[in-house]
Design a protein around this motif. Structure first.
Motif, PDB file in Angstrom:
ATOM      1  N   HIS A 142       0.808  -1.094  -0.002  1.00  0.00           N
ATOM      2  CA  HIS A 142       0.153  -0.164   0.123  1.00  0.00           C
ATOM      3  C   HIS A 142       0.730   1.382   0.101  1.00  0.00           C
ATOM      4  CE1 HIS A 142      -3.077   2.937   1.209  1.00  0.00           C
ATOM      5  NE2 HIS A 142      -2.342   3.210   2.316  1.00  0.00           N
ATOM      6  N   SER A 143       1.782   1.066   0.911  1.00  0.00           N
ATOM      7  CA  SER A 143       2.827   2.288   0.814  1.00  0.00           C
ATOM      8  C   SER A 143       3.637   2.569  -0.629  1.00  0.00           C
ATOM      9  CB  SER A 143       3.677   2.191   2.058  1.00  0.00           C
ATOM     10  OG  SER A 143       2.935   2.371   3.314  1.00  0.00           O
ATOM     11  N   GLU A 144       3.838   1.480  -0.890  1.00  0.00           N
ATOM     12  CA  GLU A 144       5.006   1.272  -2.091  1.00  0.00           C
ATOM     13  C   GLU A 144       3.870   2.018  -3.292  1.00  0.00           C
ATOM     14  OE1 GLU A 144       7.786   0.948  -2.461  1.00  0.00           O
ATOM     15  OE2 GLU A 144       8.418  -0.398  -0.920  1.00  0.00           O
ATOM     16  N   HIS A 145       2.775   1.863  -3.173  1.00  0.00           N
ATOM     17  CA  HIS A 145       1.570   2.120  -4.236  1.00  0.00           C
ATOM     18  C   HIS A 145       1.631   3.642  -4.046  1.00  0.00           C
ATOM     19  CE1 HIS A 145      -1.807   2.063  -6.895  1.00  0.00           C
ATOM     20  NE2 HIS A 145      -2.409   2.940  -6.024  1.00  0.00           N
ATOM     21  N   ILE A 146       1.512   4.302  -3.071  1.00  0.00           N
ATOM     22  CA  ILE A 146       1.422   5.502  -2.865  1.00  0.00           C
ATOM     23  C   ILE A 146       2.535   6.261  -3.582  1.00  0.00           C
ATOM     24  CG2 ILE A 146       1.341   7.695  -1.376  1.00  0.00           C
ATOM     25  CD1 ILE A 146      -0.267   5.940   0.493  1.00  0.00           C
ATOM     26  N   PHE A 147       3.726   5.902  -3.190  1.00  0.00           N
ATOM     27  CA  PHE A 147       5.245   6.419  -3.659  1.00  0.00           C
ATOM     28  C   PHE A 147       5.487   6.197  -5.305  1.00  0.00           C
ATOM     29  CE2 PHE A 147       5.407   6.851   0.893  1.00  0.00           C
ATOM     30  CZ  PHE A 147       5.512   8.481   0.946  1.00  0.00           C
ATOM     31  N   THR A 148       4.824   5.094  -5.695  1.00  0.00           N
ATOM     32  CA  THR A 148       5.165   4.665  -7.060  1.00  0.00           C
ATOM     33  C   THR A 148       4.123   4.951  -8.103  1.00  0.00           C
ATOM     34  OG1 THR A 148       4.437   2.403  -6.762  1.00  0.00           O
ATOM     35  CG2 THR A 148       6.865   2.852  -6.556  1.00  0.00           C
ATOM     36  N   ASP A 149       2.914   5.254  -7.555  1.00  0.00           N
ATOM     37  CA  ASP A 149       1.590   5.511  -8.643  1.00  0.00           C
ATOM     38  C   ASP A 149       1.793   6.968  -8.789  1.00  0.00           C
ATOM     39  OD1 ASP A 149      -1.231   6.556  -9.030  1.00  0.00           O
ATOM     40  OD2 ASP A 149      -1.156   4.264  -9.568  1.00  0.00           O
ATOM     41  N   PHE A 150       2.032   7.213 -10.195  1.00  0.00           N
ATOM     42  CA  PHE A 150       1.982   8.665 -10.354  1.00  0.00           C
ATOM     43  C   PHE A 150       0.834   9.800 -10.056  1.00  0.00           C
ATOM     44  CE2 PHE A 150       1.068  12.070 -13.431  1.00  0.00           C
ATOM     45  CZ  PHE A 150       2.365  12.550 -13.938  1.00  0.00           C
ATOM     46  N   TRP A 151      -0.346   9.032  -9.735  1.00  0.00           N
ATOM     47  CA  TRP A 151      -1.482   9.876  -9.655  1.00  0.00           C
ATOM     48  C   TRP A 151      -1.556  10.298  -8.183  1.00  0.00           C
ATOM     49  CZ3 TRP A 151      -3.002  12.701 -13.360  1.00  0.00           C
ATOM     50  CH2 TRP A 151      -2.760  12.080 -14.820  1.00  0.00           C
ATOM     51  N   TRP A 152      -0.900   9.452  -7.120  1.00  0.00           N
ATOM     52  CA  TRP A 152      -0.806   9.923  -5.913  1.00  0.00           C
ATOM     53  C   TRP A 152       0.274  11.057  -5.653  1.00  0.00           C
ATOM     54  CZ3 TRP A 152      -4.050   8.526  -1.926  1.00  0.00           C
ATOM     55  CH2 TRP A 152      -4.826   7.371  -2.346  1.00  0.00           C
ATOM     56  N   SER A 153       0.547  11.574  -6.476  1.00  0.00           N
ATOM     57  CA  SER A 153       1.735  12.724  -6.256  1.00  0.00           C
ATOM     58  C   SER A 153       1.524  13.844  -5.299  1.00  0.00           C
ATOM     59  CB  SER A 153       2.128  13.495  -7.518  1.00  0.00           C
ATOM     60  OG  SER A 153       2.648  12.395  -8.731  1.00  0.00           O
ATOM     61  N   PHE A 154       0.229  13.997  -5.032  1.00  0.00           N
ATOM     62  CA  PHE A 154      -0.232  15.239  -4.216  1.00  0.00           C
ATOM     63  C   PHE A 154       0.306  14.935  -2.750  1.00  0.00           C
ATOM     64  CE2 PHE A 154      -3.852  12.677  -4.552  1.00  0.00           C
ATOM     65  CZ  PHE A 154      -4.465  12.497  -3.173  1.00  0.00           C
ATOM     66  N   LEU A 155       0.432  13.626  -2.589  1.00  0.00           N
ATOM     67  CA  LEU A 155       0.657  13.154  -1.080  1.00  0.00           C
ATOM     68  C   LEU A 155       2.169  13.068  -1.000  1.00  0.00           C
ATOM     69  CD1 LEU A 155      -1.672  10.123  -0.170  1.00  0.00           C
ATOM     70  CD2 LEU A 155      -1.907  12.237   0.618  1.00  0.00           C
ATOM     71  N   LYS A 156       2.891  13.318  -1.757  1.00  0.00           N
ATOM     72  CA  LYS A 156       4.344  13.063  -1.668  1.00  0.00           C
ATOM     73  C   LYS A 156       5.266  14.476  -2.179  1.00  0.00           C
ATOM     74  CE  LYS A 156       4.341  10.241  -5.767  1.00  0.00           C
ATOM     75  NZ  LYS A 156       3.600   8.814  -6.153  1.00  0.00           N
ATOM     76  N   SER A 157       4.480  15.181  -2.572  1.00  0.00           N
ATOM     77  CA  SER A 157       5.270  16.611  -3.119  1.00  0.00           C
ATOM     78  C   SER A 157       5.608  17.157  -2.051  1.00  0.00           C
ATOM     79  CB  SER A 157       4.270  17.035  -4.176  1.00  0.00           C
ATOM     80  OG  SER A 157       5.008  18.372  -4.445  1.00  0.00           O
ATOM     81  N   PRO A 158       6.853  17.761  -1.504  1.00  0.00           N
ATOM     82  CA  PRO A 158       7.399  18.495  -0.671  1.00  0.00           C
ATOM     83  C   PRO A 158       7.335  20.075  -0.754  1.00  0.00           C
ATOM     84  CG  PRO A 158       9.171  17.933  -1.782  1.00  0.00           C
ATOM     85  CD  PRO A 158       7.782  17.259  -2.482  1.00  0.00           C
ATOM     86  N   VAL A 159       6.463  20.393  -1.861  1.00  0.00           N
ATOM     87  CA  VAL A 159       6.571  21.723  -2.273  1.00  0.00           C
ATOM     88  C   VAL A 159       5.676  22.653  -1.356  1.00  0.00           C
ATOM     89  CG1 VAL A 159       4.689  21.718  -4.225  1.00  0.00           C
ATOM     90  CG2 VAL A 159       6.848  23.136  -4.359  1.00  0.00           C
ATOM     91  N   ALA A 160       4.991  22.126  -0.582  1.00  0.00           N
ATOM     92  CA  ALA A 160       3.940  22.928   0.097  1.00  0.00           C
ATOM     93  C   ALA A 160       4.631  23.894   1.259  1.00  0.00           C
ATOM     94  CB  ALA A 160       2.616  22.140   0.573  1.00  0.00           C
ATOM     95  N   VAL A 161       5.794  23.138   1.650  1.00  0.00           N
ATOM     96  CA  VAL A 161       6.449  24.007   2.785  1.00  0.00           C
ATOM     97  C   VAL A 161       6.929  25.167   2.170  1.00  0.00           C
ATOM     98  CG1 VAL A 161       8.703  23.043   2.447  1.00  0.00           C
ATOM     99  CG2 VAL A 161       8.145  23.887   4.540  1.00  0.00           C
ATOM    100  N   GLU A 162       7.130  25.348   0.854  1.00  0.00           N
ATOM    101  CA  GLU A 162       7.532  26.624   0.190  1.00  0.00           C
ATOM    102  C   GLU A 162       6.769  27.806   0.397  1.00  0.00           C
ATOM    103  OE1 GLU A 162      10.768  26.379  -0.623  1.00  0.00           O
ATOM    104  OE2 GLU A 162      10.952  24.121  -1.121  1.00  0.00           O
ATOM    105  N   ILE A 163       5.480  27.588   0.527  1.00  0.00           N
ATOM    106  CA  ILE A 163       4.402  28.651   1.015  1.00  0.00           C
ATOM    107  C   ILE A 163       4.972  29.501   1.966  1.00  0.00           C
ATOM    108  CG2 ILE A 163       2.101  29.076   1.855  1.00  0.00           C
ATOM    109  CD1 ILE A 163       1.080  26.596   0.342  1.00  0.00           C
TER     110      ILE A 163
END
Length: 731
Positions: free
Chosen positions: A347-368
């Motif tokens: 399940h965890s591997e799926h989150i990190f390898t599935d393209f469409w789950w990107s919003f859960l692993k993108s670190p860009v929000a901290v840039e706000i």
């Protein structure tokens, strides 16, 4: 209320798009033992627990029959450990009590039966090269025979398997090797594999030490596997050993800390009563003590927390900061879940390898937070200079530090001294105690804001790198703003050089060190995040992260220029701009998924382009919202962003950022059994994190942050005779 509607809507969208994803702590050492934990010991434990065995040993057992592989391997372990008897060649008490335990078990004595039942029995499903059998921790810790003076002790044996001919220690794996190994395991057939690493829980008499248990387990397992040409390495580190005789004791330091918190709550109650019953008809005659006591009033502080902003000009920052802190909490939960025992790591591997789950692993929000910080730094300083007031460099820096310190120091103290007492469990010491030790050892680097450069591999509070970066950027921002205001053209040129360097330096580091442009969240990295190459060389370094802060400064410069020229944006232009920003914003999240695609050949230019342009484009979308909404508005969208909930969360965002990790460490540290993961369990965990962290933050705000801020302002007005900083500094 609006936020809950959005969260529910996002939940529904994610479910539709993801049909494929179906007693106080019996701690194990005294406080002095925690203090004396050695770095090498902690790293040794982590390596023993984390390093994957790259040798495939299925061929030794399988004999061509995939179906029987897991069963046969499980039988070997279960049969070898079924009659496990602790003994010691040097500890007569252990051998004696081990025999008493066996006699009691043969006679069906209740305490012995409970001790036996608390140990692992048969390895469960084998997946991702690991088996995690954690037994029954709580029952084991309750076992006792007062007549014999025997009490239960709990330990986890860490067993690693490898070919007998390969007795050399494994070579250190590079970051790319670790990721490749994770990908290979995620594609493997679990039914045709055997574990590379085994965690096996044991309950035994507490007279036996962890070394006694290590020798006993080694004696039980080695003969059976040697017959099949497989070597066994057994470790039972102190961090995986728990007994009542080594329970963490409350020391004077911890009691003093608890006392301080009780005093804080008492002051809050006293301040509230003072607010209700004291005569405030002549506030100018109030004494300093009365003002300090009133600063603790829960009524006043809650009113300040809930009141509407005095100006609507920058109300959009409430929505942006709320989105940022919620995204950070979600990202940390997803990442931490990857490092805990699981029944279905797929399940965890799926989150990190599935393209469409990107919003859960993108670190860009901290840039706000960097963008908003840069924006308000420029606005505050330039408006101060234009009004003819002196800049007072040191005053601004000291003021900011003192505003940060009360809550920051409080959370550091909790991590160092209180956190070990806030839970228990089989893995509690392994997960929590190193965090406490790092804060006891390196707290001073946090207070000097150098923790992202000095002893960063042992950083106190792994998420505190942000505060160091933000302080560095604030100091640079003050001087850069002054230079741009004082020498406009020269300042713009210096800004351009800094911006170019902020792009070139991380790009060169990624290329030279073969780094990723995003944090590689995989099993081999997340369990020891502090020492991963990307975290150390790219992620936490100020000179690699300043780009978005500089964009925030530029946005403020443009905002003030437009404000002076009184340019207005038409409804059509605002709408088109907003839709473009929204589209680019979503793309910045989704594009992250490309770099996680399994089997993707590493190309440094992919990561350089991603790391550079994702942050710049994301910063431009945030800056557009900041500038346009501050000059005009986006209609009903602005009304939504300005809602009360976002205002409250925005004001608590700093405290939320510091305290949410306490909640998440408690959660994963108290795990009793491997977890079953799916979308809904993740959803419930995220909501629990948000609600619990919010309650912690409100308490910290009432007894630490708000009172200290008010008292500090009173002291500044008395001793420095300076004007009170404007409310805009609190943005």
């Amino acid at each position: 209320m609006w936020f809950e509607y959005i969260w529910i809507a996002l939940t529904a969208i994610a479910v539709i798009s993801n049909n494929s994803v179906s007693h106080a702590q019996s701690q194990n050492t005294s406080e002095s033992q925690i203090t004396n934990l050695r770095n090498d010991e902690v790293q040794k434990v982590q390596k023993l627990h984390d390093i994957s065995n790259t040798k495939h040993i299925t061929q030794i057992i399988n004999n061509g029959n995939k179906i029987n592989t897991e069963t046969l391997f499980g039988d070997i372990i279960a049969n070898s450990m079924n009659n496990f008897l602790p003994f010691s060649n040097v500890n007569a008490n252990c051998t004696r009590d081990g025999q008493q335990y066996m006699n009691g078990l043969n006679n069906q004595t209740l305490w012995a039966v409970k001790m036996y039942a608390s140990s692992s029995k048969y390895p469960g499903p084998i997946s991702s090269g690991n088996v995690n059998e954690l037994g029954y921790f709580d029952q084991c810790m309750r076992v006792s025979s007062k007549r014999l003076g025997i009490y239960g002790a709990y330990a986890i044996a860490n067993v690693r398997f490898h070919l007998s001919g390969d007795n050399k220690p494994p070579e250190p794996l590079s970051q790319l090797d670790i990721i490749k190994a994770d990908w290979e395991r995620s594609k493997g057939d679990a039914s045709a594999s055997v574990p590379e690493n085994l965690l096996w829980a044991l309950c035994f008499p507490d007279s036996c030490t962890n070394e006694d248990i290590r020798i006993s387990v080694d004696r039980a397992l080695t003969p059976a596997f040697q017959a099949r040409n497989i070597s066994v390495n057994v470790a039972v580190p102190p961090l995986m050993y728990t007994s009542k005789s080594t329970t963490l004791k409350y020391t004077n330091t911890v009691l003093v800390i608890y006392g301080i918190f009780i005093v804080g709550i008492g002051l809050m109650v006293a301040g509230t009563f003072y607010e209700l019953f004291a005569d405030h008809s002549k506030p100018e005659k109030s004494t300093f003590v009365g003002k300090c006591l009133r600063s603790y009033s829960m009524i006043t502080n809650m009113r300040n927390l809930l009141e509407d902003p005095k100006t609507k000009d920058f109300a959009v920052t409430n929505g942006l900061k709320t989105m940022g802190i919620i995204s950070v909490i979600i990202g940390h939960r997803v990442a931490l879940n990857l490092g805990v025992p699981s029944f279905d790591p797929e399940h965890s591997e799926h989150i990190f390898t599935d393209f469409w789950w990107s919003f859960l692993k993108s670190p860009v929000a901290v840039e706000i937070f960097f963008i908003v910080s840069g924006f308000f730094t420029y606005v505050l300083i330039e408006e101060r200079l234009r009004s003819g007031k002196s800049l007072k460099f040191m005053f601004l820096i000291i003021y900011r530090i003192i505003r940060i310190f009360p809550t920051y120091i409080t959370v550091i103290v909790i991590f160092a001294f209180v956190l070990p007492f806030m839970g228990d469990g089989p893995l509690w010491k392994l997960i929590v105690y190193p965090e406490a030790e790092f804060c006891r050892k390196n707290w001073w680097t946090n207070l000097l804001f150098i923790n992202n450069y000095v002893h960063s591999n042992e950083m106190c509070m792994v998420h505190a790198w942000y505060l160091a970066c933000d302080m560095h950027f604030f100091i640079i921002g003050i001087f850069l703003t002054y230079i741009i205001w004082r020498w406009n053209k020269a300042g713009v040129c210096i800004y351009g050089v800094l911006f170019a360097l902020s792009i070139y330096i991380p790009a060169k580091s990624i290329y030279d060190n073969k780094q990723w442009g995003v944090m590689p969240y995989f099993h081999g990295n997340i369990k020891n995040l502090r020492t991963t190459e990307h975290f150390q060389k790219i992620y936490i370094k100020s000179h690699h992260r300043i780009t978005t802060y500089l964009v925030g400064l530029a946005a403020a410069f443009i905002y003030l220029q437009i404000k002076q020229s009184k340019i207005k944006f038409s409804v059509k232009n605002r709408t088109i701009g907003f839709m473009i920003c929204l589209l680019l914003h979503i793309i910045c999240y989704i594009v992250t998924g490309y770099l996680y695609l399994p089997g993707l050949t590493y190309n440094p230019w992919n990561h350089i382009i991603y790391f550079t342009f994702q942050r710049i484009i994301y910063s431009l979308t945030i800056s557009y919202l900041l500038v346009v909404s501050s000059l005009s508005n986006f209609g009903f969208i602005s009304s939504f962003i300005e809602c009360k909930l976002f205002t409250v969360i925005s004001r608590l965002s700093y405290v939320l950022y510091l305290t949410h990790f306490i909640v998440q460490l408690q959660s994963i540290g108290e795990i009793r059994q491997p977890k079953f993961g799916n979308f809904w369990t993740l959803y419930w965990e995220i909501n629990a994190d948000l609600m619990t962290a919010l309650s912690y933050s409100i308490l910290f705000n009432l007894i630490v942050e708000a009172p200290c801020r008010k008292i500090f302002k009173e002291l500044m007005s008395i001793f420095l005779k300076a004007e009170k900083p404007s409310d805009s500094t609190d943005s």
